[in-house]
Design a protein around this motif. Structure first.
Motif, PDB file in Angstrom:
ATOM      1  N   PHE A 195     -15.875  -6.547  -0.702  1.00 54.65           N
ATOM      2  CA  PHE A 195     -14.828  -5.380  -0.681  1.00 54.65           C
ATOM      3  C   PHE A 195     -14.770  -5.178   0.719  1.00 54.65           C
ATOM      4  CE2 PHE A 195     -16.110  -4.756  -4.918  1.00 54.65           C
ATOM      5  CZ  PHE A 195     -14.927  -4.563  -5.567  1.00 54.65           C
ATOM      6  N   SER A 196     -13.647  -4.769   1.146  1.00 54.74           N
ATOM      7  CA  SER A 196     -13.234  -3.988   2.421  1.00 54.74           C
ATOM      8  C   SER A 196     -13.699  -2.448   2.628  1.00 54.74           C
ATOM      9  CB  SER A 196     -11.849  -4.241   2.869  1.00 54.74           C
ATOM     10  OG  SER A 196     -11.095  -3.349   2.112  1.00 54.74           O
ATOM     11  N   ASP A 197     -13.839  -2.135   3.652  1.00 57.16           N
ATOM     12  CA  ASP A 197     -14.260  -0.715   3.738  1.00 57.16           C
ATOM     13  C   ASP A 197     -13.257   0.240   3.188  1.00 57.16           C
ATOM     14  OD1 ASP A 197     -16.374  -1.405   5.395  1.00 57.16           O
ATOM     15  OD2 ASP A 197     -15.255  -1.085   7.209  1.00 57.16           O
ATOM     16  N   ASN A 198     -13.858   1.154   2.241  1.00 55.65           N
ATOM     17  CA  ASN A 198     -12.901   2.067   1.824  1.00 55.65           C
ATOM     18  C   ASN A 198     -12.040   1.464   0.523  1.00 55.65           C
ATOM     19  OD1 ASN A 198     -13.611   4.050   3.465  1.00 55.65           O
ATOM     20  ND2 ASN A 198     -11.940   3.449   4.915  1.00 55.65           N
ATOM     21  N   ALA A 199     -12.358   0.164   0.179  1.00 52.51           N
ATOM     22  CA  ALA A 199     -11.735  -0.312  -0.782  1.00 52.51           C
ATOM     23  C   ALA A 199     -11.727   0.412  -2.216  1.00 52.51           C
ATOM     24  CB  ALA A 199     -12.073  -1.813  -1.201  1.00 52.51           C
ATOM     25  N   LEU A 200     -12.819   0.806  -2.516  1.00 46.42           N
ATOM     26  CA  LEU A 200     -12.896   1.390  -3.910  1.00 46.42           C
ATOM     27  C   LEU A 200     -12.501   2.876  -4.204  1.00 46.42           C
ATOM     28  CD1 LEU A 200     -16.682   0.513  -4.724  1.00 46.42           C
ATOM     29  CD2 LEU A 200     -14.540  -0.735  -5.469  1.00 46.42           C
ATOM     30  N   SER A 201     -12.397   3.487  -2.821  1.00 48.48           N
ATOM     31  CA  SER A 201     -11.445   4.904  -2.869  1.00 48.48           C
ATOM     32  C   SER A 201      -9.998   4.537  -2.876  1.00 48.48           C
ATOM     33  CB  SER A 201     -11.831   5.643  -1.626  1.00 48.48           C
ATOM     34  OG  SER A 201     -11.484   5.075  -0.475  1.00 48.48           O
ATOM     35  N   ILE A 202      -9.402   3.366  -2.336  1.00 49.59           N
ATOM     36  CA  ILE A 202      -8.152   3.082  -2.466  1.00 49.59           C
ATOM     37  C   ILE A 202      -7.680   2.608  -3.867  1.00 49.59           C
ATOM     38  CG2 ILE A 202      -6.454   1.601  -1.436  1.00 49.59           C
ATOM     39  CD1 ILE A 202      -8.057   1.423   1.014  1.00 49.59           C
ATOM     40  N   ILE A 203      -8.611   1.927  -4.613  1.00 48.85           N
ATOM     41  CA  ILE A 203      -8.416   1.343  -5.877  1.00 48.85           C
ATOM     42  C   ILE A 203      -8.351   2.654  -6.736  1.00 48.85           C
ATOM     43  CG2 ILE A 203      -9.483   0.156  -7.590  1.00 48.85           C
ATOM     44  CD1 ILE A 203     -10.437  -2.001  -5.481  1.00 48.85           C
ATOM     45  N   HIS A 204      -9.441   3.390  -6.530  1.00 52.32           N
ATOM     46  CA  HIS A 204      -9.140   4.744  -7.199  1.00 52.32           C
ATOM     47  C   HIS A 204      -7.881   5.404  -7.260  1.00 52.32           C
ATOM     48  CE1 HIS A 204     -10.044   9.070  -8.339  1.00 52.32           C
ATOM     49  NE2 HIS A 204     -10.761   8.581  -9.182  1.00 52.32           N
ATOM     50  N   ASP A 205      -7.438   5.480  -6.051  1.00 53.79           N
ATOM     51  CA  ASP A 205      -5.917   6.207  -5.777  1.00 53.79           C
ATOM     52  C   ASP A 205      -4.890   5.294  -6.325  1.00 53.79           C
ATOM     53  OD1 ASP A 205      -7.088   8.145  -4.190  1.00 53.79           O
ATOM     54  OD2 ASP A 205      -6.419   7.256  -2.125  1.00 53.79           O
ATOM     55  N   LEU A 206      -5.031   4.182  -6.411  1.00 47.34           N
ATOM     56  CA  LEU A 206      -4.119   3.409  -7.289  1.00 47.34           C
ATOM     57  C   LEU A 206      -4.082   3.477  -8.665  1.00 47.34           C
ATOM     58  CD1 LEU A 206      -2.037   0.785  -7.322  1.00 47.34           C
ATOM     59  CD2 LEU A 206      -4.088  -0.886  -7.477  1.00 47.34           C
ATOM     60  N   ASP A 266       6.860  -4.769  -2.198  1.00 48.97           N
ATOM     61  CA  ASP A 266       7.850  -4.156  -3.140  1.00 48.97           C
ATOM     62  C   ASP A 266       7.318  -2.680  -3.334  1.00 48.97           C
ATOM     63  OD1 ASP A 266       7.621  -6.987  -5.085  1.00 48.97           O
ATOM     64  OD2 ASP A 266       9.402  -6.578  -3.649  1.00 48.97           O
ATOM     65  N   VAL A 267       6.080  -2.268  -3.205  1.00 52.91           N
ATOM     66  CA  VAL A 267       5.714  -0.836  -3.795  1.00 52.91           C
ATOM     67  C   VAL A 267       4.757  -0.431  -2.391  1.00 52.91           C
ATOM     68  CG1 VAL A 267       4.511   0.438  -5.306  1.00 52.91           C
ATOM     69  CG2 VAL A 267       6.068  -1.472  -6.282  1.00 52.91           C
ATOM     70  N   THR A 268       4.783   0.751  -2.077  1.00 59.40           N
ATOM     71  CA  THR A 268       3.965   1.486  -1.110  1.00 59.40           C
ATOM     72  C   THR A 268       3.260   2.653  -1.896  1.00 59.40           C
ATOM     73  OG1 THR A 268       5.282   0.611   1.009  1.00 59.40           O
ATOM     74  CG2 THR A 268       3.528   2.146   1.239  1.00 59.40           C
ATOM     75  N   ILE A 269       2.179   2.405  -1.940  1.00 57.03           N
ATOM     76  CA  ILE A 269       1.096   3.577  -2.656  1.00 57.03           C
ATOM     77  C   ILE A 269       0.818   4.304  -1.748  1.00 57.03           C
ATOM     78  CG2 ILE A 269      -0.954   3.871  -3.809  1.00 57.03           C
ATOM     79  CD1 ILE A 269       1.187   2.393  -5.445  1.00 57.03           C
ATOM     80  N   ASN A 270       0.403   3.830  -0.252  1.00 54.32           N
ATOM     81  CA  ASN A 270       0.007   4.955   0.595  1.00 54.32           C
ATOM     82  C   ASN A 270      -0.163   4.032   2.005  1.00 54.32           C
ATOM     83  OD1 ASN A 270      -2.812   3.531   0.812  1.00 54.32           O
ATOM     84  ND2 ASN A 270      -3.353   5.043  -0.528  1.00 54.32           N
ATOM     85  N   LYS A 271      -0.612   4.377   3.107  1.00 54.92           N
ATOM     86  CA  LYS A 271      -0.493   3.599   4.497  1.00 54.92           C
ATOM     87  C   LYS A 271      -1.530   2.323   4.145  1.00 54.92           C
ATOM     88  CE  LYS A 271      -3.708   6.374   6.874  1.00 54.92           C
ATOM     89  NZ  LYS A 271      -4.187   6.954   7.867  1.00 54.92           N
ATOM     90  N   SER A 272      -2.670   2.543   3.341  1.00 61.75           N
ATOM     91  CA  SER A 272      -3.544   1.462   3.126  1.00 61.75           C
ATOM     92  C   SER A 272      -3.342   0.500   2.013  1.00 61.75           C
ATOM     93  CB  SER A 272      -4.957   2.256   2.975  1.00 61.75           C
ATOM     94  OG  SER A 272      -5.216   3.038   3.878  1.00 61.75           O
ATOM     95  N   LEU A 273      -2.176   0.659   1.332  1.00 59.14           N
ATOM     96  CA  LEU A 273      -2.015  -0.132   0.208  1.00 59.14           C
ATOM     97  C   LEU A 273      -0.817  -0.436  -0.177  1.00 59.14           C
ATOM     98  CD1 LEU A 273      -3.237  -1.616  -2.285  1.00 59.14           C
ATOM     99  CD2 LEU A 273      -3.111   0.523  -3.615  1.00 59.14           C
TER     100      LEU A 273
END
Length: 148
Positions: free
Chosen positions: A29-40, A63-70
């Motif tokens: 996992f990259s840094d902060n991956a799990l919090s980004i996945i949680h947001d998704l 096609d889809v931007t969830i936030n600046k990290s995803l």
């Protein structure tokens, strides 16, 4: 490997959760991956999201931007890159579990076949900025299949 994925799906289907993250032992996992996945999971509807990618398969269009990290690319060919790390909905888990109950193909092929069982198009995405790596694919994890 197929049996372990099937066991994880069956366990998920016994829960009351809406989504499940399935990871193989060589995911990095990259840094902060799990919090980004949680947001998704909290802010987006999908049937399948390929998190780790692998085997040199990349996205070509966000096609889809969830936030600046995803950012995500919607896949009309309903395929996965690898089975290293992915999110599934309950709807897709039910289809995939049926396929894995009596496996015929390797896990990646089985996953792609399970998409064909939908009566309406599944919502399939690949993460553009990978939140994880498939360690065996990138050479950062030595595979048990290695001839070294």
């Amino acid at each position: 490997v197929i049996s372990k994925h099937h066991q994880a799906l069956v366990s998920f289907l016994r829960s009351h959760d809406d989504y499940c993250l399935i990871c193989e032992d060589d995911v990095i996992f990259s840094d902060n991956a799990l919090s980004i996945i949680h947001d998704l999971v909290q802010n987006f509807s999908f049937d399948f999201v390929d998190i780790a990618g692998g085997d040199g398969l990349t996205t070509s269009n966000a096609d889809v931007t969830i936030n600046k990290s995803l950012q995500l690319e919607k896949k009309s060919n309903f395929a996965t890159r690898t089975a290293c790390c992915y999110l599934v909905s309950r709807r897709y888990a039910e289809k995939l579990s049926l396929v894995l109950r009596s496996p015929v193909f390797p896990i990646d092929w089985s996953m792609s076949f399970a998409f064909s069982l939908f009566t309406s198009s599944p919502l399939v995405y690949w993460v553009c900025n990978n939140l994880a790596e498939h360690g065996s694919s990138t050479g950062k994890v030595i595979s048990w299949r290695s001839s070294q």
